[in-house]
Design a protein around this motif. Structure first.
Motif, PDB file in Angstrom:
ATOM      1  N   GLU A 224      -6.088   0.442   7.062  1.00 11.41           N
ATOM      2  CA  GLU A 224      -5.561  -0.920   6.968  1.00 11.41           C
ATOM      3  C   GLU A 224      -6.694  -1.943   6.843  1.00 11.41           C
ATOM      4  N   LYS A 225      -7.658  -1.785   7.740  1.00 13.09           N
ATOM      5  CA  LYS A 225      -8.765  -2.723   7.817  1.00 13.09           C
ATOM      6  C   LYS A 225      -9.581  -2.712   6.518  1.00 13.09           C
ATOM      7  N   ILE A 226      -9.859  -1.514   6.037  1.00 13.63           N
ATOM      8  CA  ILE A 226     -10.672  -1.386   4.824  1.00 13.63           C
ATOM      9  C   ILE A 226      -9.923  -1.965   3.617  1.00 13.63           C
ATOM     10  N   MET A 227      -8.634  -1.676   3.533  1.00  9.80           N
ATOM     11  CA  MET A 227      -7.867  -2.198   2.406  1.00  9.80           C
ATOM     12  C   MET A 227      -7.866  -3.727   2.429  1.00  9.80           C
ATOM     13  N   ASN A 228      -7.678  -4.298   3.608  1.00 10.63           N
ATOM     14  CA  ASN A 228      -7.700  -5.763   3.706  1.00 10.63           C
ATOM     15  C   ASN A 228      -9.047  -6.342   3.311  1.00 10.63           C
ATOM     16  N   GLN A 229     -10.084  -5.676   3.755  1.00  9.72           N
ATOM     17  CA  GLN A 229     -11.428  -6.158   3.418  1.00  9.72           C
ATOM     18  C   GLN A 229     -11.624  -6.176   1.903  1.00  9.72           C
ATOM     19  N   ILE A 230     -11.208  -5.092   1.248  1.00  8.28           N
ATOM     20  CA  ILE A 230     -11.387  -4.996  -0.203  1.00  8.28           C
ATOM     21  C   ILE A 230     -10.583  -6.098  -0.900  1.00  8.28           C
ATOM     22  N   LYS A 231      -9.358  -6.299  -0.432  1.00  4.15           N
ATOM     23  CA  LYS A 231      -8.511  -7.335  -1.047  1.00  4.15           C
ATOM     24  C   LYS A 231      -9.145  -8.720  -0.909  1.00  4.15           C
ATOM     25  N   GLU A 232      -9.632  -9.001   0.288  1.00  5.13           N
ATOM     26  CA  GLU A 232     -10.245 -10.312   0.510  1.00  5.13           C
ATOM     27  C   GLU A 232     -11.459 -10.500  -0.377  1.00  5.13           C
ATOM     28  N   ASN A 233     -12.277  -9.475  -0.441  1.00  7.55           N
ATOM     29  CA  ASN A 233     -13.481  -9.552  -1.276  1.00  7.55           C
ATOM     30  C   ASN A 233     -13.109  -9.824  -2.726  1.00  7.55           C
TER      31      ASN A 233
ATOM     32  N   MET B 147       0.845  -1.199   0.000  1.00  6.32           N
ATOM     33  CA  MET B 147       0.000   0.000   0.000  1.00  6.32           C
ATOM     34  C   MET B 147       0.877   1.244   0.000  1.00  6.32           C
ATOM     35  N   GLU B 148       0.575   2.149  -0.884  1.00  2.00           N
ATOM     36  CA  GLU B 148       1.368   3.361  -1.033  1.00  2.00           C
ATOM     37  C   GLU B 148       0.672   4.495  -0.273  1.00  2.00           C
ATOM     38  N   LYS B 149       1.461   5.357   0.387  1.00  2.00           N
ATOM     39  CA  LYS B 149       0.842   6.476   1.096  1.00  2.00           C
ATOM     40  C   LYS B 149       1.317   7.794   0.477  1.00  2.00           C
ATOM     41  N   ILE B 150       0.387   8.653   0.122  1.00  2.00           N
ATOM     42  CA  ILE B 150       0.740   9.936  -0.480  1.00  2.00           C
ATOM     43  C   ILE B 150       0.250  11.022   0.461  1.00  2.00           C
ATOM     44  N   THR B 151       1.141  11.920   0.856  1.00  2.00           N
ATOM     45  CA  THR B 151       0.767  12.967   1.822  1.00  2.00           C
ATOM     46  C   THR B 151       0.670  14.321   1.126  1.00  2.00           C
ATOM     47  N   PHE B 152      -0.382  15.044   1.430  1.00  2.00           N
ATOM     48  CA  PHE B 152      -0.524  16.413   0.920  1.00  2.00           C
ATOM     49  C   PHE B 152      -0.430  17.333   2.113  1.00  2.00           C
ATOM     50  N   GLU B 153       0.772  17.884   2.302  1.00  2.00           N
ATOM     51  CA  GLU B 153       1.047  18.559   3.553  1.00  2.00           C
ATOM     52  C   GLU B 153       0.196  19.811   3.786  1.00  2.00           C
ATOM     53  N   GLN B 154       0.173  20.671   2.772  1.00  2.00           N
ATOM     54  CA  GLN B 154      -0.571  21.917   2.916  1.00  2.00           C
ATOM     55  C   GLN B 154      -2.043  21.649   3.252  1.00  2.00           C
ATOM     56  N   LEU B 155      -2.603  20.653   2.586  1.00  2.00           N
ATOM     57  CA  LEU B 155      -4.016  20.325   2.794  1.00  2.00           C
ATOM     58  C   LEU B 155      -4.241  19.489   4.052  1.00  2.00           C
ATOM     59  N   GLN B 156      -3.157  18.973   4.608  1.00  2.00           N
ATOM     60  CA  GLN B 156      -3.246  18.053   5.741  1.00  2.00           C
ATOM     61  C   GLN B 156      -4.160  16.877   5.431  1.00  2.00           C
TER      62      GLN B 156
ATOM     63  N   VAL C  88      -7.447   0.889  -6.036  1.00  2.00           N
ATOM     64  CA  VAL C  88      -8.173   1.210  -4.797  1.00  2.00           C
ATOM     65  C   VAL C  88      -7.516   2.414  -4.122  1.00  2.00           C
ATOM     66  N   TYR C  89      -8.323   3.406  -3.772  1.00  2.00           N
ATOM     67  CA  TYR C  89      -7.838   4.592  -3.066  1.00  2.00           C
ATOM     68  C   TYR C  89      -8.642   4.775  -1.788  1.00  2.00           C
ATOM     69  N   ILE C  90      -7.950   5.109  -0.712  1.00  2.00           N
ATOM     70  CA  ILE C  90      -8.642   5.391   0.561  1.00  2.00           C
ATOM     71  C   ILE C  90      -8.117   6.717   1.107  1.00  2.00           C
TER      72      ILE C  90
ATOM     73  N   GLU D 234      -4.094  12.688   3.732  1.00  2.00           N
ATOM     74  CA  GLU D 234      -3.290  11.538   3.312  1.00  2.00           C
ATOM     75  C   GLU D 234      -4.128  10.642   2.430  1.00  2.00           C
ATOM     76  N   LEU D 235      -3.485  10.131   1.394  1.00  2.00           N
ATOM     77  CA  LEU D 235      -4.195   9.255   0.465  1.00  2.00           C
ATOM     78  C   LEU D 235      -3.437   7.937   0.371  1.00  2.00           C
ATOM     79  N   TYR D 236      -4.177   6.831   0.427  1.00  2.00           N
ATOM     80  CA  TYR D 236      -3.559   5.501   0.344  1.00  2.00           C
ATOM     81  C   TYR D 236      -3.989   4.828  -0.951  1.00  2.00           C
ATOM     82  N   TYR D 237      -3.040   4.135  -1.585  1.00  2.00           N
ATOM     83  CA  TYR D 237      -3.326   3.557  -2.900  1.00  2.00           C
ATOM     84  C   TYR D 237      -2.757   2.163  -3.025  1.00  2.00           C
ATOM     85  N   GLU D 238      -3.515   1.306  -3.681  1.00  2.00           N
ATOM     86  CA  GLU D 238      -2.974   0.009  -4.067  1.00  2.00           C
ATOM     87  C   GLU D 238      -3.660  -0.492  -5.322  1.00  2.00           C
ATOM     88  N   LYS D 239      -2.847  -1.083  -6.201  1.00  2.00           N
ATOM     89  CA  LYS D 239      -3.429  -1.759  -7.376  1.00  2.00           C
ATOM     90  C   LYS D 239      -3.517  -3.226  -7.029  1.00  2.00           C
ATOM     91  N   LEU D 240      -4.722  -3.800  -7.079  1.00  2.00           N
ATOM     92  CA  LEU D 240      -4.899  -5.197  -6.684  1.00  2.00           C
ATOM     93  C   LEU D 240      -4.497  -6.141  -7.825  1.00  2.00           C
TER      94      LEU D 240
END
Lengths: 429, 426
Positions: free
Chosen positions: A211-220, A1-10, A24-26, A12-18
């Motif tokens: 973490e939990k949501i990403m795992n759920q999506i992967k399992e599904n 899972m990749e984490k991208i931070t946008f500091e000024q906006l405060q 998938v973006y969270i 965080e975006l998480y990304y993974e290609k299944l």
């Protein structure tokens, strides 16, 4: 899972290609009650000419089928998915645009359960001849509702003027006649071609445990046997540069005339940063020209040609794009004449550094306001991603924009041959 | 659990409501003014906010004013009119970036509040009149605004239903006033109304965002002051006695018929029965799992939309649907059958439970937007009550099947309005 931070906006975006190709973006949003999730396929009303999965020949499908499919996906053997969502305290919806079909829910409880429902209902189609027939009555009324809506008719009237061949000119819902030809087999054919995970994006935004949501999506997704799919082959006929028609007047049962001036996009083949820059710069140009703080706006308002329905916008997608300017007006001919004068005058100067700075500030503030909205983030991020752009590049790109770029866009974009006008006039008694 | 924590401070001539929250990247200020809606003043009152928002002494043209807002990181500023029961409510809303998220640290909240004060208290006035030109321009736009209601047939048919159903009541007045009255308004008459409104209206300021309560109160105290007042209240209208159902058919050149049906609930915001009424409306027509959606749309395939909503400060429930002209009888019959089912208690425990879950969800979602928070809190001002959202949710959850059936008995069909493209076939 990749984490991208946008500091000024405060943010965080998480990304993974299944493994099955799904993006998938969270984006966690603390303090919010609701979680909003969209499951979107890169398939809209313009994708009407393509090679179906497993076939070799191109087929053309009836107008309105992507939207029809969107309606039908909600119905299952054991009932309606709306019911299931509301039992789980969620509100669900969907929409079809020119280039996307999105399914979504928002809920303040049972988020995991609702997310499971979202993924499963979109990935388990159930179409029968009987339910397809029944839907024709409902969508027929949706089409008729839009037929009576002058703003909608004006908008599509203008697109029809601008484009000769491109399917963007076709109403997203189709016509009562075109949808009468839709069958369950056609729906399956479209579904199988366009709803593969590798053509889709799932976005979740809300107060979630990433973490939990990403795992759920992967399992599904891992439970579902998707075979890898070759690239989708779509076909679009060649489109001329110029507007197809210069002017159209539609008569309707209204009291106030409406008028839109449109300019057809110059670039039909951009994507990524190039597209983002061009789209943003064109929007900045329109804002400098016609924003509420512009001299033009004041003049048009003082001359009684516009009211608070006046608006302007530029959108660009792969294969089509247009600027639209206008609204309700007591004098459409005069409004068109004045808008043209203003558009062509700007090519000879008048774009100032000062006005650009102001517009940039306005757009940056507008972006902050927009990211208050989970709906905006999920829907716009998806649109950007399907065009290989990143929504969060908007502010840095704005900050870097120079007056010379705006001038260049003004010069190449504003052109008589790509310009067209549509008017709604009160029906003569 | 406290879902919204609102602090209310009594200021000079108005109440200041602050909701401190960190979830937004902007701060939102909403100024609300409320007065009984009246035939004599409705059009003046509807025009007033549009004139005020277009210029002030400090920003004498709308270009100058808008350029100032653009400089403030595109602060969004707009006015809005609403009818809340028998009251006419004007809102001025300013949404401004929180400088926490900008590289530039100009104190935007203070500047925003000063701007709002300028708009409200320092209008572009000379010799006891607004500037003539501005008033004339805004009159012209206002006529177009009134006229545009006709062009949107969904809005038009809703307005027509209220007009017919509430004939002779305050509530029948239009939120934007009357076309015929606009021409007669002068720069003088509008200015005298401005003075009257600011000395008599009930005034409220809402500030939502990541703000310091003390700072907001101090700026408000310094910048915004009005004379004390005793807000004018309208007596709750007597329950309308059951009367023969009114049926109105209007013919226009439209492709789709618009069916709008009005019921009297005679139950108001905060009444003992109000919470059960909310659940009733949810089971009947509020959502996509409701009886109207299932029976008019999904089963009979007659419509794309079929829904009901409450007017909480007037004791009404409105049903709306877009149908083919020839399906009028069938649609009315289904809508009535479904109401009869509500009265008989013909709904399941599951429908009850899912409706409550969805109502709770809807409210919690509403308070994820600053404007949603303001609208929810303002119900208390309109009804002069003090109901917290927690209490609201608790009471709603408590509504039983018996409560709902009891409430259903009170609901009276009043008016059936149909906008149709086709003359009735005899």
């Amino acid at each position: 899972m990749e984490k991208i931070t946008f500091e000024q906006l405060q943010e965080e975006l998480y990304y993974e290609k299944l493994a099955n190709g799904l993006d998938v973006y969270i984006l966690p949003k603390r303090g919010f009650n609701k979680t909003y999730a969209t499951f979107t396929t890169k398939y809209g009303s313009v994708d009407n000419h393509f090679i179906p999965l497993g076939k070799e020949e191109f087929v053309k499908v009836p107008d309105g089928i992507a939207h029809f499919l969107e309606h039908k996906l909600f119905e299952k053997e054991d009932g309606d998915v709306f019911q299931q969502f509301s039992r789980q305290g969620a509100s669900a919806n969907a929409f079809t645009s020119f280039t996307r079909t999105a399914y979504l829910f928002s809920s303040t409880s049972n988020v995991e359960l609702n997310l499971e429902t979202l993924m499963d209902f979109v990935q388990e189609p159930y179409f029968t001849e009987k339910t397809v027939e029944k839907e024709k009555g409902i969508i027929g009324q949706e089409i008729t509702m839009y037929d009576d809506n002058p703003d909608w008719r004006l908008y599509f009237g203008l697109i029809e003027n601008l484009y000769q061949n491109h399917p963007v000119k076709i109403d997203i819902a189709g016509t009562i006649d075109s949808i009468s030809h839709i069958t369950k087999d056609m729906l399956y054919e479209c579904y199988n071609t366009f709803y593969h995970p590798s053509n889709m994006l799932l976005f979740v935004v809300g107060p979630v445990d990433v973490e939990k949501i990403m795992n759920q999506i992967k399992e599904n997704q891992a439970k579902k046997p998707f075979e890898s799919q070759p690239e989708i082959k779509r076909r679009f006929e060649a489109e001329k540069k110029e507007a197809n028609e210069g002017k159209k007047i539609l008569e309707m049962n209204v009291q106030t005339p409406k008028c839109l001036l449109g300019i057809k996009a110059l670039h039909h083949d951009q994507s990524g940063m190039e597209m983002l820059k061009n789209e943003l710069t064109t929007n900045v140009l329109l804002d400098m020209l016609f924003g509420k703080s512009s001299v033009n706006y004041e003049q048009l308002y003082n001359e009684g040609l516009i009211d608070d329905t006046f608006s302007y916008d530029y959108t660009q997608e792969s294969g089509f794009g247009f600027a639209m300017i206008g609204g309700d007006t007591s004098n459409p001919e005069q409004l068109v004449a004045r808008l043209k004068e203003m558009l062509f005058a700007i090519k000879n100067g008048g774009l100032t550094e000062e006005a650009l700075l102001r517009t940039k500030k306005k757009k940056i503030g507008g972006f902050l306001r927009a990211v208050n909205s989970p709906e905006f983030i999920a829907n716009q991020f998806t649109r950007y991603a399907f065009n290989e752009m990143n929504l969060f590049d908007v502010v840095p790109t704005l900050e870097k924009m120079t007056i010379d770029e705006v001038k260049r866009v003004a010069n190449e974009f504003i052109s008589e041959e790509r310009l067209s006008v549509c008017q709604i006039m009160p029906k003569k008694k | 659990m406290t879902v919204i924590s609102e602090s209310v401070k009594e200021m000079e001539g108005y109440n200041l409501h602050i909701v401190k929250t960190e979830k937004f990247k902007t701060n939102t200020l909403v100024w609300k003014m409320k007065a009984p809606i009246s035939k004599e003043e409705v059009t003046l009152r509807a025009l007033l906010p549009y004139v005020l928002q277009s210029s002030s002494k400090k920003y004498p043209s709308s270009t100058k004013l808008r350029a100032f807002l653009d400089e403030l990181y595109g602060a969004s500023f707009y006015v809005d009119l609403a009818k809340k029961g028998d009251y006419h409510v004007i809102s001025f809303a300013l949404e401004i970036a929180n400088e926490k998220f900008l590289s530039d640290k100009t104190p935007l909240l203070r500047i925003g509040m000063e701007f709002l004060a300028e708009i409200l208290t320092n209008p572009n006035v000379a010799n006891n009149a607004f500037e003539q030109d501005t008033v004339e321009k805004e009159k012209r736009t206002h006529k177009q605004r009134i006229q545009s209601n006709y062009d949107d047939k969904m809005k038009y048919s809703s307005t027509r239903l209220v007009e017919e159903m509430c004939k002779g009541e305050r509530y029948a007045l239009h939120v934007h006033g009357e076309m015929d009255e606009v021409a007669g308004i002068t720069a003088q008459s509008l200015f005298s109304y401005y003075k009257k409104a600011f000395s008599e209206d009930e005034l409220d300021l809402y500030v939502i965002g990541d703000v310091s309560e003390d700072e907001v109160a101090a700026i408000a105290h310094e910048k915004i002051k009005f004379s004390p007042r005793q807000p004018k209240l309208v007596e709750r209208s007597e329950a309308v006695a059951e009367r023969e159902v009114k049926t109105i058919n209007e013919v226009q050149d439209v492709k789709q018929g618009k069916l709008n049906i009005g019921f009297r609930t005679n139950i108001f915001y905060g009444d003992e029965d109000y919470y059960a009424l909310q659940v009733l409306n949810g089971i009947y027509g509020g959502f996509s799992h409701s009886k109207l959606f299932i029976n008019v749309r999904e089963k009979a395939s007659l419509a794309y939309y079929a829904a009901s909503r409450l007017e909480s400060h007037k004791g009404l429930m409105m049903v709306m649907s877009g149908i083919e002209h020839r399906n009028y009888e069938q649609a009315v019959a289904i809508i009535n059958e479904q109401m009869a089912a509500m009265k008989k208690g013909d709904f399941s425990e599951q429908e009850l439970a899912q409706t409550k879950a969805v109502i709770r969800n809807q409210l919690l979602e509403t308070i994820d937007t600053a404007r949603g928070i303001v609208e929810i809190l303002y119900h208390n001002v309109v009804s002069h009550q003090n109901i917290t959202l927690d209490h609201w949710l608790e009471q709603m959850e408590r509504a039983t099947k018996e409560d709902i059936v009891k409430v259903a008995q009170k609901i009276q069909l009043d008016t059936v309005y149909f906008l149709t493209g086709q003359e009735a076939v005899q």
